[in-house]
Write a protein that holds these residues in place. Sequence first.
Motif, PDB file in Angstrom:
ATOM      1  N   LEU A 143      43.558  30.921  27.454  1.00 53.77           N
ATOM      2  CA  LEU A 143      43.263  29.602  26.866  1.00 53.77           C
ATOM      3  C   LEU A 143      42.318  28.785  27.743  1.00 53.77           C
ATOM      4  O   LEU A 143      41.861  27.728  27.342  1.00 53.77           O
ATOM      5  CB  LEU A 143      44.562  28.813  26.678  1.00 53.77           C
ATOM      6  N   GLY A 144      42.049  29.263  28.960  1.00 49.74           N
ATOM      7  CA  GLY A 144      41.148  28.538  29.852  1.00 49.74           C
ATOM      8  C   GLY A 144      41.839  27.441  30.641  1.00 49.74           C
ATOM      9  O   GLY A 144      41.185  26.656  31.317  1.00 49.74           O
ATOM     10  N   GLU A 145      43.174  27.347  30.545  1.00 48.58           N
ATOM     11  CA  GLU A 145      43.884  26.297  31.274  1.00 48.58           C
ATOM     12  C   GLU A 145      44.086  26.678  32.733  1.00 48.58           C
ATOM     13  O   GLU A 145      44.225  25.820  33.594  1.00 48.58           O
ATOM     14  CB  GLU A 145      45.223  25.992  30.608  1.00 48.58           C
TER      15      GLU A 145
ATOM     16  N   GLY B 100      44.178  19.971  26.863  1.00 49.79           N
ATOM     17  CA  GLY B 100      43.869  21.026  27.827  1.00 49.79           C
ATOM     18  C   GLY B 100      42.429  20.932  28.308  1.00 49.79           C
ATOM     19  O   GLY B 100      41.642  20.122  27.815  1.00 49.79           O
ATOM     20  N   ARG B 101      42.086  21.803  29.265  1.00 50.18           N
ATOM     21  CA  ARG B 101      40.736  21.746  29.847  1.00 50.18           C
ATOM     22  C   ARG B 101      39.647  22.057  28.835  1.00 50.18           C
ATOM     23  O   ARG B 101      38.492  21.718  29.022  1.00 50.18           O
ATOM     24  CB  ARG B 101      40.632  22.744  31.004  1.00 50.18           C
ATOM     25  N   ARG B 102      40.030  22.769  27.745  1.00 51.39           N
ATOM     26  CA  ARG B 102      39.058  23.028  26.690  1.00 51.39           C
ATOM     27  C   ARG B 102      39.444  22.272  25.421  1.00 51.39           C
ATOM     28  O   ARG B 102      38.966  22.575  24.334  1.00 51.39           O
ATOM     29  CB  ARG B 102      39.011  24.519  26.381  1.00 51.39           C
ATOM     30  N   GLY B 103      40.344  21.297  25.573  1.00 47.60           N
ATOM     31  CA  GLY B 103      40.864  20.577  24.413  1.00 47.60           C
ATOM     32  C   GLY B 103      39.874  19.569  23.856  1.00 47.60           C
ATOM     33  O   GLY B 103      38.854  19.268  24.478  1.00 47.60           O
ATOM     34  N   TYR B 110      37.739  16.671  31.378  1.00 50.60           N
ATOM     35  CA  TYR B 110      37.569  17.608  32.475  1.00 50.60           C
ATOM     36  C   TYR B 110      36.097  17.716  32.871  1.00 50.60           C
ATOM     37  O   TYR B 110      35.748  17.692  34.049  1.00 50.60           O
ATOM     38  CB  TYR B 110      38.130  18.973  32.069  1.00 50.60           C
ATOM     39  N   GLN B 116      42.370  17.078  35.018  1.00 50.12           N
ATOM     40  CA  GLN B 116      43.112  18.162  34.375  1.00 50.12           C
ATOM     41  C   GLN B 116      44.524  17.702  34.096  1.00 50.12           C
ATOM     42  O   GLN B 116      45.236  17.311  35.012  1.00 50.12           O
ATOM     43  CB  GLN B 116      43.165  19.385  35.292  1.00 50.12           C
TER      44      GLN B 116
END
Lengths: 215, 251
Positions: A143-145, B100-103, B110, B116
């Motif tokens: 998920l890239g987290e 999230g970081r890609r949210g 981010y 984060q």
Amino acid sequence: MTVFAAASLQPAFDKIAAQLYVDATFNYAGTQTLAAQLAQGAEADVFASADKTHMKTLLDAGLIAGAPQVFAHNRLEIAVANGNPKGIHSLADLARPGLVVVLADPSVPAGKYAQQALAKANVTVHPASLEPQVTAVLSKVALGEADAGIVYVSDVVTSQKVQGVPIPDSQNVVADYPIAALKNAQHNSNAEAFIAFVLAPDGQSILKAAGFEPA
Amino acid sequence: MALAGLGLLLFLLPLASLVVRAPWGQVGQELLAPETATALGLSIFCSVTATAIALVLGIPLAFVLSRTAGTLRRVLRALTTLPMVLPPVVGGVALLLAFGRRGLLGGPLYQLFGVQIPFTTTAAVIAETFVAMPFLVIAIEGGLRALDQRYEEAARALGASSWKVFARVTLPLLRPAIFSGAVLCWARALGEFGATITFAGNLPGRTQTVPLAVYIALESKPEGAIVLSLVLVAVSLAILIGLRDRWLGEP
């Protein structure tokens, strides 16, 4: 027939069940979860563990029929995002400040092995999270987290979203996967057939394709 | 009567089993273990913070809900109560995709500021607020709908500003609804597991609240898990009973 299998076995065992044409229900979870469920009286026919410790616990509790057989081995690998954007090349790189590293909890076999590997490499990491099963580590990286996680080679082989950074043999840990039928099995013949298939060349080649090392 | 007894039994039997199976000889030792205090402290901090946030955001939301009607109200209400029926793990995944970081929101945060959210105590608080706030909103909305609006009208007719009407008339009248909503919200936040472990992860001292610690301990040392569960039950009961008497003046 009900098979309790370590979470890391899911891709391989789903394929084996399809080839075997057997009507099986699979309960995939962290080995420690499965062992706890079985110790509390959960009904199952087959138990496939990601370590010998939990198999021995059930063996000592008198829940296992016959002798467990090791059917596969697995090694650890560092899972990173495709393309390895953070340039991680070794366990030592996991100690870099600012890197989000996720491990399995030490109560999970994969977490215990990861601690052993880090100890061998003499590396101290500060994980962001200790996940309750190895597949959760993988999904956090996918998920890239998380920037990196320590998982099994087989997890990386079956995931399209992560790539593996190998850990040298001198630091790596070999996980033994034992399988056994349970004493209270309701479907003895199916359980025996399933175990025999897993140990036979066809089963072994499926496991190999899923990233495991043959027994 | 018989059904009521059966209902009570359904609650009491598992609780009684915890008490019966507790390793009483080791209780002191388990209680004094630093991990227990860490998880309990974190749990109380997160659940209280989540309840405070829910009060600040939830009271205005309940007002909006109670003052709308028709389709809009039905849609708003369904959206607000969704976290109550959603499996918490799904809520956790949704939170990852948002913060999230890609949210959707977490991505820009981010990229621009290096912030984060996942794997932080903030994430644990957000997860608990997400899951628990609907309980508060629903309770307060119910209180608002049952409110006799003539008190507010009288105050307004006597020349009070809308803020004064709200602060001096509406809020005091709503006190029981706000209180019971806050208690429900806090209790739900305290027991939160699925969204927390999915969105915030599991790290002692940072995101490992008591329910997570119980889950992890259950598999490595079941005695510790039982003691921690009992602590959670005792703390919850003490606070629920204590606060109820104090605030509602019930016997």
